[in-house]
Every structure is written in C-alpha cells, then in structure tokens.
Design a protein around this motif. Structure first.
Motif, PDB file in Angstrom:
ATOM      1  N   TRP A 414       3.562  -7.983   7.506  1.00  0.00           N
ATOM      2  CA  TRP A 414       3.352  -9.420   7.276  1.00  0.00           C
ATOM      3  C   TRP A 414       2.183  -9.637   6.335  1.00  0.00           C
ATOM      4  CZ3 TRP A 414      -0.212 -13.281   7.678  1.00  0.00           C
ATOM      5  CH2 TRP A 414       0.245 -14.601   7.786  1.00  0.00           C
ATOM      6  N   ARG A 415       1.076  -8.965   6.609  1.00  0.00           N
ATOM      7  CA  ARG A 415      -0.132  -9.142   5.807  1.00  0.00           C
ATOM      8  C   ARG A 415       0.076  -8.660   4.373  1.00  0.00           C
ATOM      9  NH1 ARG A 415      -4.436 -12.040   4.288  1.00  0.00           N
ATOM     10  NH2 ARG A 415      -6.221 -10.737   3.722  1.00  0.00           N
ATOM     11  N   THR A 416       0.792  -7.546   4.199  1.00  0.00           N
ATOM     12  CA  THR A 416       1.057  -7.044   2.851  1.00  0.00           C
ATOM     13  C   THR A 416       1.870  -8.060   2.053  1.00  0.00           C
ATOM     14  OG1 THR A 416       1.013  -4.758   3.668  1.00  0.00           O
ATOM     15  CG2 THR A 416       2.055  -5.145   1.526  1.00  0.00           C
ATOM     16  N   VAL A 417       2.903  -8.586   2.672  1.00  0.00           N
ATOM     17  CA  VAL A 417       3.744  -9.573   1.983  1.00  0.00           C
ATOM     18  C   VAL A 417       2.954 -10.850   1.716  1.00  0.00           C
ATOM     19  CG1 VAL A 417       5.792 -11.051   2.235  1.00  0.00           C
ATOM     20  CG2 VAL A 417       5.885  -8.637   2.910  1.00  0.00           C
ATOM     21  N   GLN A 418       2.170 -11.281   2.696  1.00  0.00           N
ATOM     22  CA  GLN A 418       1.371 -12.486   2.498  1.00  0.00           C
ATOM     23  C   GLN A 418       0.424 -12.329   1.308  1.00  0.00           C
ATOM     24  OE1 GLN A 418      -2.096 -13.004   4.613  1.00  0.00           O
ATOM     25  NE2 GLN A 418      -2.056 -15.244   4.691  1.00  0.00           N
ATOM     26  N   GLN A 419      -0.255 -11.198   1.239  1.00  0.00           N
ATOM     27  CA  GLN A 419      -1.184 -10.976   0.125  1.00  0.00           C
ATOM     28  C   GLN A 419      -0.465 -11.014  -1.213  1.00  0.00           C
ATOM     29  OE1 GLN A 419      -4.609  -8.035   1.774  1.00  0.00           O
ATOM     30  NE2 GLN A 419      -2.543  -7.319   2.077  1.00  0.00           N
ATOM     31  N   MET A 420       0.719 -10.431  -1.264  1.00  0.00           N
ATOM     32  CA  MET A 420       1.462 -10.423  -2.534  1.00  0.00           C
ATOM     33  C   MET A 420       1.983 -11.819  -2.874  1.00  0.00           C
ATOM     34  SD  MET A 420       3.532  -6.788  -2.408  1.00  0.00           S
ATOM     35  CE  MET A 420       4.170  -7.043  -4.079  1.00  0.00           C
ATOM     36  N   ARG A 421       2.432 -12.558  -1.882  1.00  0.00           N
ATOM     37  CA  ARG A 421       2.972 -13.892  -2.167  1.00  0.00           C
ATOM     38  C   ARG A 421       1.860 -14.867  -2.543  1.00  0.00           C
ATOM     39  NH1 ARG A 421       6.316 -16.566   1.941  1.00  0.00           N
ATOM     40  NH2 ARG A 421       7.033 -17.713   0.111  1.00  0.00           N
ATOM     41  N   ALA A 422       0.708 -14.731  -1.892  1.00  0.00           N
ATOM     42  CA  ALA A 422      -0.403 -15.656  -2.146  1.00  0.00           C
ATOM     43  C   ALA A 422      -1.302 -15.205  -3.289  1.00  0.00           C
ATOM     44  CB  ALA A 422      -1.223 -15.825  -0.868  1.00  0.00           C
ATOM     45  N   GLY A 423      -1.069 -14.028  -3.802  1.00  0.00           N
ATOM     46  CA  GLY A 423      -1.909 -13.547  -4.904  1.00  0.00           C
ATOM     47  C   GLY A 423      -3.316 -13.197  -4.464  1.00  0.00           C
ATOM     48  N   LEU A 424      -3.434 -12.468  -3.358  1.00  0.00           N
ATOM     49  CA  LEU A 424      -4.731 -12.088  -2.800  1.00  0.00           C
ATOM     50  C   LEU A 424      -5.079 -10.643  -3.155  1.00  0.00           C
ATOM     51  CD1 LEU A 424      -4.283 -13.595   0.799  1.00  0.00           C
ATOM     52  CD2 LEU A 424      -5.338 -14.698  -1.194  1.00  0.00           C
ATOM     53  N   VAL A 425      -6.346 -10.340  -2.965  1.00  0.00           N
ATOM     54  CA  VAL A 425      -6.795  -8.954  -3.109  1.00  0.00           C
ATOM     55  C   VAL A 425      -6.339  -8.169  -1.884  1.00  0.00           C
ATOM     56  CG1 VAL A 425      -8.842  -7.463  -3.218  1.00  0.00           C
ATOM     57  CG2 VAL A 425      -8.813  -9.635  -4.475  1.00  0.00           C
ATOM     58  N   PRO A 426      -5.780  -6.976  -2.051  1.00  0.00           N
ATOM     59  CA  PRO A 426      -5.309  -6.208  -0.883  1.00  0.00           C
ATOM     60  C   PRO A 426      -6.458  -5.813   0.038  1.00  0.00           C
ATOM     61  CG  PRO A 426      -5.196  -4.874  -2.872  1.00  0.00           C
ATOM     62  CD  PRO A 426      -5.509  -6.276  -3.313  1.00  0.00           C
ATOM     63  N   ASP A 427      -6.186  -5.849   1.345  1.00  0.00           N
ATOM     64  CA  ASP A 427      -7.172  -5.389   2.335  1.00  0.00           C
ATOM     65  C   ASP A 427      -7.476  -3.902   2.156  1.00  0.00           C
ATOM     66  OD1 ASP A 427      -6.981  -7.930   3.459  1.00  0.00           O
ATOM     67  OD2 ASP A 427      -5.620  -7.288   5.064  1.00  0.00           O
ATOM     68  N   ILE A 428      -6.433  -3.138   1.867  1.00  0.00           N
ATOM     69  CA  ILE A 428      -6.523  -1.680   1.713  1.00  0.00           C
ATOM     70  C   ILE A 428      -6.119  -1.350   0.284  1.00  0.00           C
ATOM     71  CG2 ILE A 428      -5.594   0.549   2.466  1.00  0.00           C
ATOM     72  CD1 ILE A 428      -4.904  -0.789   5.167  1.00  0.00           C
ATOM     73  N   ASP A 429      -7.019  -0.765  -0.478  1.00  0.00           N
ATOM     74  CA  ASP A 429      -6.680  -0.454  -1.866  1.00  0.00           C
ATOM     75  C   ASP A 429      -6.550   1.056  -2.064  1.00  0.00           C
ATOM     76  OD1 ASP A 429      -9.302   0.512  -2.086  1.00  0.00           O
ATOM     77  OD2 ASP A 429     -10.053  -1.389  -2.894  1.00  0.00           O
ATOM     78  N   VAL A 430      -6.324   1.452  -3.288  1.00  0.00           N
ATOM     79  CA  VAL A 430      -6.097   2.874  -3.554  1.00  0.00           C
ATOM     80  C   VAL A 430      -7.351   3.700  -3.287  1.00  0.00           C
ATOM     81  CG1 VAL A 430      -6.685   2.806  -6.023  1.00  0.00           C
ATOM     82  CG2 VAL A 430      -5.017   4.485  -5.178  1.00  0.00           C
ATOM     83  N   TYR A 431      -8.519   3.082  -3.409  1.00  0.00           N
ATOM     84  CA  TYR A 431      -9.766   3.814  -3.157  1.00  0.00           C
ATOM     85  C   TYR A 431      -9.920   4.116  -1.659  1.00  0.00           C
ATOM     86  CZ  TYR A 431     -10.228   1.769  -7.743  1.00  0.00           C
ATOM     87  OH  TYR A 431      -9.969   1.378  -9.037  1.00  0.00           O
ATOM     88  N   ASP A 432      -9.621   3.113  -0.833  1.00  0.00           N
ATOM     89  CA  ASP A 432      -9.614   3.353   0.614  1.00  0.00           C
ATOM     90  C   ASP A 432      -8.582   4.418   0.965  1.00  0.00           C
ATOM     91  OD1 ASP A 432     -11.444   1.181   0.963  1.00  0.00           O
ATOM     92  OD2 ASP A 432      -9.749  -0.212   0.884  1.00  0.00           O
ATOM     93  N   SER A 433      -7.402   4.267   0.405  1.00  0.00           N
ATOM     94  CA  SER A 433      -6.302   5.176   0.726  1.00  0.00           C
ATOM     95  C   SER A 433      -6.645   6.615   0.362  1.00  0.00           C
ATOM     96  CB  SER A 433      -5.030   4.730  -0.015  1.00  0.00           C
ATOM     97  OG  SER A 433      -4.719   3.383   0.279  1.00  0.00           O
ATOM     98  N   ALA A 434      -7.228   6.812  -0.807  1.00  0.00           N
ATOM     99  CA  ALA A 434      -7.594   8.165  -1.241  1.00  0.00           C
ATOM    100  C   ALA A 434      -8.701   8.741  -0.354  1.00  0.00           C
ATOM    101  CB  ALA A 434      -8.037   8.140  -2.700  1.00  0.00           C
ATOM    102  N   ALA A 435      -9.685   7.899  -0.030  1.00  0.00           N
ATOM    103  CA  ALA A 435     -10.792   8.390   0.804  1.00  0.00           C
ATOM    104  C   ALA A 435     -10.306   8.774   2.196  1.00  0.00           C
ATOM    105  CB  ALA A 435     -11.871   7.316   0.902  1.00  0.00           C
ATOM    106  N   TRP A 436      -9.442   7.962   2.790  1.00  0.00           N
ATOM    107  CA  TRP A 436      -8.961   8.250   4.142  1.00  0.00           C
ATOM    108  C   TRP A 436      -8.080   9.496   4.165  1.00  0.00           C
ATOM    109  CZ3 TRP A 436      -7.025   2.558   5.237  1.00  0.00           C
ATOM    110  CH2 TRP A 436      -8.153   1.717   5.304  1.00  0.00           C
ATOM    111  N   CYS A 437      -7.409   9.808   3.052  1.00  0.00           N
ATOM    112  CA  CYS A 437      -6.523  10.988   3.001  1.00  0.00           C
ATOM    113  C   CYS A 437      -7.247  12.244   2.517  1.00  0.00           C
ATOM    114  CB  CYS A 437      -5.325  10.712   2.097  1.00  0.00           C
ATOM    115  SG  CYS A 437      -4.248   9.383   2.696  1.00  0.00           S
TER     116      CYS A 437
END
Length: 481
Positions: A414-437
């Motif tokens: 829901w949150r991912t779709v909401q951010q894309m529909r509303a034009g928001l900055v993502p909560d989780i970006d590629v920098y977070d994703s890379a660091a967590w992995c």
C-alpha cells in the motif's frame, strides 16, 4: 508515560522539513548467472567508486506521480504468487503482466486474478529470458521481483535499464560489486530500486522506530536483529523451494544469507544513512550441523540431497559498528530447531525493548526509566498503542484482510503504491537497500579473514550525515481512484 526529551532528534528533523530543507517528498528467471560465492569479489569493490559524469544521487528524489501504478511480477512461486493478491488489492494499482520460467504458473496467476474480478494480465514464461521480453512493455511502472536470490541482481538491473521502478525481495544482490552497480544504475537511470523489506513495516518495528525517534530509549546505544527461523522441513521439501534453490546456497558459501528482516528495522531506528552509518562488520560462524542431522533423521536415502555437503554455519553472527559508536548484532539461523524470532531489540541510556519475549499479546516487553524501576519487565502493548505508526492506524484493518505475515506485506505494498501515486520520496531507497544487504558479502569476507573486521561501504558517498525522513513518514492520503 515515558519521559520524552525536551527536544528530540526528530523534532529537529521536523523543523528542517518545515523550512524546506528536505525535499518532500519479475520461479521466473533470467539466464542463470554464474553462482559466484557472495563476497568473493575484488577488494576494490569495497571502495567507493566514482560517479560517472552527470550521475547524481537519488536521495530525496520523489517518484513522478502516477495516476495508476501498473505492476509487473517476475517470479510466481510461493512468494510471488502470494504477493500478487496484495498488489491487485491496493487502490489505484493493477497487475498488468506476470512472468515465470514455468509458463503454467503465469497462466494460473492470471486466471486467479480474473476470478477475483481483476483485469487479466499479460502472461510471459517458458524460458529463462521471458522476463526480458516482458520488460519491453510500456504499460509497466513497477517491477516486483520474487525469484531465487541468484537472479535478483540481473533482473533488477535489467528492469532499471528498461525504465521501470523496481522492488526486489531479499536480498537485492549477493556481491558488493553488484550492490554498487545497482546504486549506480539507479543514479544513471533516475529510477528507484528498493528492497521489499516487509518487516520494516511491521507494527512493532514501526512503533520501536517512533519510540527511538521520540527519545523513549534516551540515547540509543545498541540493537539486535536477524532472521531465526527453522526452515529445515521446507529446505528439504521437493515442492516448496523450486529446484531446492535455497538449500543449495548452504552448499556454496559460509555467509549470513538473510539477516535483513531484523537488521533493517534496527538500522532504521538508528537513522542509518540518515545521520549515522554502519562502518565495520565482523562475523562468526558455528559449525554446519543442522541440515545434515535433519537429513539423516528425516530424509530417505536416495534423495538428491544425499549428494550434497552443507558448509554454511548454523548460526552466523555479524557484529556491526556505526560511525556514532553504536553496535548492531545481526544473526542468521535457519538450520537448527528453534522457535521463530527476528529478535527486534533496541537499547539505550534510558531503557530497552525486546521482541519475541515475555507473554504480551504483542510478543514484546520493555523496561524504561523513569516509568519502571523495580527490575521487572513490563508489557509492550501500551507503548505500541501510544506509538502506533500512522500507516497501521490508517490501513491496519485492510492489511489484516489482504496481506500475509500479519498484514505487513500489505502495508509495504500500500505504502509503495501510495508513494508512487502521490509523487513522494520512497521510505526505503537503494542506499538503504544496499546497506541492509551488504552483510551477505561482508560476512563472507570477514569469515575468510578469521572473523576480523571488514570495512562497510558507504553507498551514500558521504550523504549519510544528513538527516532526512524515511520509514518515520508523515501521514499522507492515498490519491482518490
């Protein structure tokens, strides 16, 4: 109730937002990649590569607004199939294409969507490269990837290069050079890629995050997280993990394959990439005993697994230090008998929270000063209620009806779709994703050095010092359909 510092870090961050200082904000498979052991990369891969001319950060870059988010799915095994229902249930989201190397899966999922009253998606399958043909379509805004780990990097990169935003199941890649390449590809294509870290949207995890940011813990000093799940029966199942892909990883490498479910919420509570960053990692591994022992007792002779030798330790522990002097213990254990846990614990100068402990209905317990002073644990429930994240207040009932894992799958979707529909900055970006992995390859590197610390890459290239919003988002509405 807990004492709250007069001025919390988040109050400061909120002021920055108010003054405008922070921008508002596809088992389908590819050709099988070389099954390189994670971490066996050139030492140079750990260094910070330079950006190409014209390449800039994706931090605080919002999605372009979408009237409807059109999702394509690569991988329709257990996870991909299960998540399809959630994507199709989010307001303003439609599944336009589905893909799996096994074409019958794509047809079955398409049939199920039609039976549920949804539009029939385009079907792709039958070969390892079917997803590449799907990515040529122009009716796809977001690609969701739920294939075996070894395919995530290549499929995620291909989707970015095709001009799509991407959400990838754990991990987004298993090698440092691949993680860096996904960061660079996002920056070059101006598309977002995020880890599908559903546990970051768990109710208790988000409450823990809010409590940390409101100063309930005082100064946060340490946290524990991980993935502790007895998967032995599923790993030896002939039907659950297609072609036994997940069990085979235990024959290839000694690594913390999958610590992100517990690591990511702790990292978010510590503002990793938002004022702090992980700097070093050192790993330990116990002997590999669990899978062989289970096979000996429960798997009939002649089963293909009897030709395998398991080398990954039953418990891999990563000790991570941060630039601000905090420590994180991230664990991975899936081959031993034990109850499920993601640990989810955070501690600071004024108290601590422990999840998967005690008798609370939430599974958590707390001890904070000055509220508590008799050395006795207290129920987490009233704290979770007080610090309940706006997402759970707003869509908790829908989440329970539409999403697996207690509803957090649906909250993520829901949150991912909401951010894309509303034009928001993502909560989780590629920098977070890379660091967590990154603990996946870094644990290998540390173990190869006898458990010595290894440097943790700064995927933000120095931007981690800046406070910014993330999972602690402000309440916003889903645009009307």
């Amino acid at each position: 109730m807990p004492e709250v510092p007069e001025v919390s870090r988040r109050s400061v961050l909120g002021g920055a937002v108010a003054t405008g200082a922070i921008a508002l904000g596809v088992g389908a498979t590819a050709s099988a990649p070389a099954l390189a052991v994670p971490g066996r990369t050139e030492a140079a891969a750990a260094l910070e590569p330079r950006r190409r001319p014209g390449q800039t950060s994706m931090i605080n870059v919002p999605y372009e607004p979408h009237r409807t988010v059109r999702v394509a799915i690569i991988g329709l095994g257990n996870r991909g199939n299960g998540m399809t229902k959630g994507w199709s249930a989010v307001p303003g989201c439609t599944v336009t294409a589905v893909c799996d190397i096994r074409a019958d899966r794509a047809k079955r999922v398409a049939d199920d969507l039609v039976k549920a009253g949804k539009p029939r998606p385009a079907e792709f399958g039958g070969s390892a490269d079917s997803y590449a043909e799907m990515l040529k379509r122009d009716d796809i805004d977001l690609v969701y990837i739920a294939t075996p780990w070894e395919f995530h990097y290549a499929q995620g990169r291909a989707a970015l290069l095709a001009g799509k935003h991407v959400i990838v199941e754990l991990p987004i890649a298993t090698r440092l050079d691949e993680l860096w390449d996904l960061v660079d590809t996002c920056e070059q294509t101006r598309r977002h890629l995020m880890l599908a870290e559903n546990c970051s949207y768990g109710r208790s995890e988000l409450a823990m995050l809010k409590m940390a940011h409101e100063g309930v813990f005082g100064d946060v000093t340490n946290g524990h997280g991980g993935y502790l799940h007895d998967l032995r029966a599923l790993l030896f199942s002939d039907t659950y993990y297609t072609d036994s892909w997940r069990r085979l990883w235990h024959t290839r490498s000694i690594a913390s394959f999958y610590p992100m479910h517990g690591l990511a919420p702790v990292a978010a509570a510590m503002d990793i990439n938002r004022g702090d960053r992980m700097t070093t990692l050192r790993a330990t591994a116990t002997a590999a005993k669990g899978l062989a022992d289970y096979r000996e007792r429960f798997v009939p002779e002649g089963h293909p697994s009897w030709k395998e030798t398991y080398i990954n330790g039953d418990l891999i522990t990563c000790m991570i230090e941060t630039a601000n002097g905090r420590t994180i213990r991230a664990e991975h254990e899936v081959s031993s008998p034990r109850p499920y846990s993601r640990i989810n614990s955070l501690a600071g100068s004024r108290g601590l929270f422990e999840d998967y402990a005690g008798t609370s209905s939430t599974g958590g317990r707390v001890y904070f000063e000055p509220d508590h002073g008799d050395d006795s644990w207290r129920d987490f429930a009233p704290y979770r209620k007080e610090f309940d994240h706006w997402l759970w207040k707003k869509i908790g009932d829908d989440a329970a009806n539409n999403g697996g894992h207690g509803g957090m799958d649906y909250v993520l979707q829901w949150r991912t779709v909401q951010q894309m529909r509303a034009g928001l900055v993502p909560d989780i970006d590629v920098y977070d994703s890379a660091a967590w992995c990154a603990p996946v390859p870094l644990s290998v590197m540390s173990l190869e050095k006898g458990g010595k610390p290894v440097a943790f890459p700064d995927f933000t290239r120095g931007a981690w010092v800046n406070l910014r919003l993330g999972l602690d988002s402000r309440m916003t509405e889903m645009p009307p359909v």
